[in-house]
Design a protein around this motif. Structure first.
Motif, PDB file in Angstrom:
ATOM      1  N   LEU A  56       0.828  -1.211   0.000  1.00 48.98           N
ATOM      2  CA  LEU A  56       0.000   0.000   0.000  1.00 48.98           C
ATOM      3  C   LEU A  56       0.861   1.259   0.000  1.00 48.98           C
ATOM      4  O   LEU A  56       0.529   2.240  -0.684  1.00 48.98           O
ATOM      5  CB  LEU A  56      -0.959  -0.006   1.188  1.00 48.98           C
TER       6      LEU A  56
ATOM      7  N   ALA B   5      -4.975   3.315  -6.694  1.00 42.96           N
ATOM      8  CA  ALA B   5      -5.785   2.192  -6.215  1.00 42.96           C
ATOM      9  C   ALA B   5      -5.705   0.988  -7.149  1.00 42.96           C
ATOM     10  O   ALA B   5      -5.678  -0.154  -6.684  1.00 42.96           O
ATOM     11  CB  ALA B   5      -7.238   2.630  -6.048  1.00 42.96           C
TER      12      ALA B   5
ATOM     13  N   GLY C 234      -4.379  -2.495  -5.809  1.00 47.03           N
ATOM     14  CA  GLY C 234      -5.242  -3.669  -5.875  1.00 47.03           C
ATOM     15  C   GLY C 234      -4.577  -4.814  -6.618  1.00 47.03           C
ATOM     16  O   GLY C 234      -4.627  -5.966  -6.189  1.00 47.03           O
TER      17      GLY C 234
ATOM     18  N   LEU D  36      -2.733  -0.462   8.383  1.00 44.96           N
ATOM     19  CA  LEU D  36      -3.383  -0.927   7.162  1.00 44.96           C
ATOM     20  C   LEU D  36      -4.703  -0.196   6.923  1.00 44.96           C
ATOM     21  O   LEU D  36      -5.004   0.214   5.804  1.00 44.96           O
ATOM     22  CB  LEU D  36      -3.629  -2.440   7.220  1.00 44.96           C
ATOM     23  N   ASP D  37      -5.472  -0.028   7.970  1.00 44.88           N
ATOM     24  CA  ASP D  37      -6.751   0.670   7.847  1.00 44.88           C
ATOM     25  C   ASP D  37      -6.536   2.114   7.404  1.00 44.88           C
ATOM     26  O   ASP D  37      -7.216   2.603   6.502  1.00 44.88           O
ATOM     27  CB  ASP D  37      -7.508   0.615   9.175  1.00 44.88           C
TER      28      ASP D  37
ATOM     29  N   ALA E  12      -5.380   2.152   3.722  1.00 46.57           N
ATOM     30  CA  ALA E  12      -6.479   1.815   2.813  1.00 46.57           C
ATOM     31  C   ALA E  12      -7.432   2.998   2.658  1.00 46.57           C
ATOM     32  O   ALA E  12      -7.941   3.259   1.563  1.00 46.57           O
ATOM     33  CB  ALA E  12      -7.232   0.589   3.321  1.00 46.57           C
ATOM     34  N   ARG E  13      -7.636   3.729   3.717  1.00 47.87           N
ATOM     35  CA  ARG E  13      -8.579   4.847   3.677  1.00 47.87           C
ATOM     36  C   ARG E  13      -8.015   6.090   2.980  1.00 47.87           C
ATOM     37  O   ARG E  13      -8.726   7.059   2.779  1.00 47.87           O
ATOM     38  CB  ARG E  13      -9.075   5.164   5.071  1.00 47.87           C
TER      39      ARG E  13
ATOM     40  N   PRO F 192     -11.862   3.163  -0.586  1.00 48.15           N
ATOM     41  CA  PRO F 192     -11.118   2.203   0.247  1.00 48.15           C
ATOM     42  C   PRO F 192     -11.737   0.806   0.321  1.00 48.15           C
ATOM     43  O   PRO F 192     -11.041  -0.150   0.628  1.00 48.15           O
ATOM     44  CB  PRO F 192     -11.109   2.861   1.627  1.00 48.15           C
TER      45      PRO F 192
ATOM     46  N   ILE G 105      -9.912  -2.121  -1.406  1.00 46.23           N
ATOM     47  CA  ILE G 105      -8.620  -2.387  -0.743  1.00 46.23           C
ATOM     48  C   ILE G 105      -8.863  -3.113   0.575  1.00 46.23           C
ATOM     49  O   ILE G 105      -8.210  -4.122   0.884  1.00 46.23           O
ATOM     50  CB  ILE G 105      -7.839  -1.069  -0.514  1.00 46.23           C
ATOM     51  N   LEU G 106      -9.821  -2.611   1.368  1.00 51.20           N
ATOM     52  CA  LEU G 106     -10.126  -3.246   2.655  1.00 51.20           C
ATOM     53  C   LEU G 106     -10.600  -4.688   2.457  1.00 51.20           C
ATOM     54  O   LEU G 106     -10.253  -5.566   3.253  1.00 51.20           O
ATOM     55  CB  LEU G 106     -11.185  -2.428   3.405  1.00 51.20           C
TER      56      LEU G 106
ATOM     57  N   ARG H 173      -9.688  -6.752   0.082  1.00 57.25           N
ATOM     58  CA  ARG H 173      -8.499  -7.578  -0.201  1.00 57.25           C
ATOM     59  C   ARG H 173      -7.699  -7.830   1.077  1.00 57.25           C
ATOM     60  O   ARG H 173      -7.156  -8.917   1.265  1.00 57.25           O
ATOM     61  CB  ARG H 173      -7.627  -6.887  -1.234  1.00 57.25           C
ATOM     62  N   LEU H 174      -7.611  -6.825   1.936  1.00 53.91           N
ATOM     63  CA  LEU H 174      -6.828  -6.963   3.164  1.00 53.91           C
ATOM     64  C   LEU H 174      -7.408  -8.032   4.094  1.00 53.91           C
ATOM     65  O   LEU H 174      -6.663  -8.613   4.885  1.00 53.91           O
ATOM     66  CB  LEU H 174      -6.722  -5.618   3.882  1.00 53.91           C
TER      67      LEU H 174
END
Length: 134
Positions: free
Chosen positions: A51, A58, A62, A113-114, A117-118, A123, A126-127, A129-130
């Motif tokens: 990230l 994005a 991704g 990570l949060d 992603a935001r 987001p 992305i979230l 996939r995480l």
């Protein structure tokens, strides 16, 4: 003169995650639950690096996350399975203590990570996939 390919963020993340997991398992330090958690943390750290390397893009982030998951899906699932088996072998009290420690250990990386992603305009993909990294 030999020309070397520049390491891509995914390739670098792959190498670092593999080394971190191998070093943890090779040292034999900690319980089986600790070792499984360390392997999982290595994958989460790889997601952070992906990230960070693809900030603002994005589509690239991704794709890089998808590529990493495609390459490491078995290792991620094996770490989960080892962790579940190790937790099941613990007494309920030890299991509760381990879970509390694990939440504290993983909190900084989960929050990072949060936050990362935001920073993307959308987001949610992305979230999503995480979730596969955890």
């Amino acid at each position: 003169m030999t020309m070397r390919a520049r390491p891509t963020p995914v390739r670098a993340a792959t190498v670092l995650a593999t080394l971190a997991a191998a070093a943890t398992l090779a040292t034999g330090c900690g319980s089986p639950a600790d070792e499984a958690q360390q392997a999982s943390l290595a994958h989460l750290e790889a997601a952070v690096r992906i990230l960070e390397a693809n900030a603002g893009n994005a589509e690239a982030a991704g794709k890089a996350l998808d590529d990493y998951l495609a390459t490491h899906r078995d290792a991620i699932l094996q770490a989960k399975a080892r962790g579940i088996a190790a937790l099941e072998a613990l007494s309920p009290a030890k299991r509760d203590r381990f879970r509390a420690r694990a939440l504290e250990r993983t909190r900084p990386i989960r929050e990072r990570l949060d936050t990362l992603a935001r920073t993307f305009p959308e987001p949610a993909p992305i979230l999503q996939r995480l979730r596969h990294f955890q």
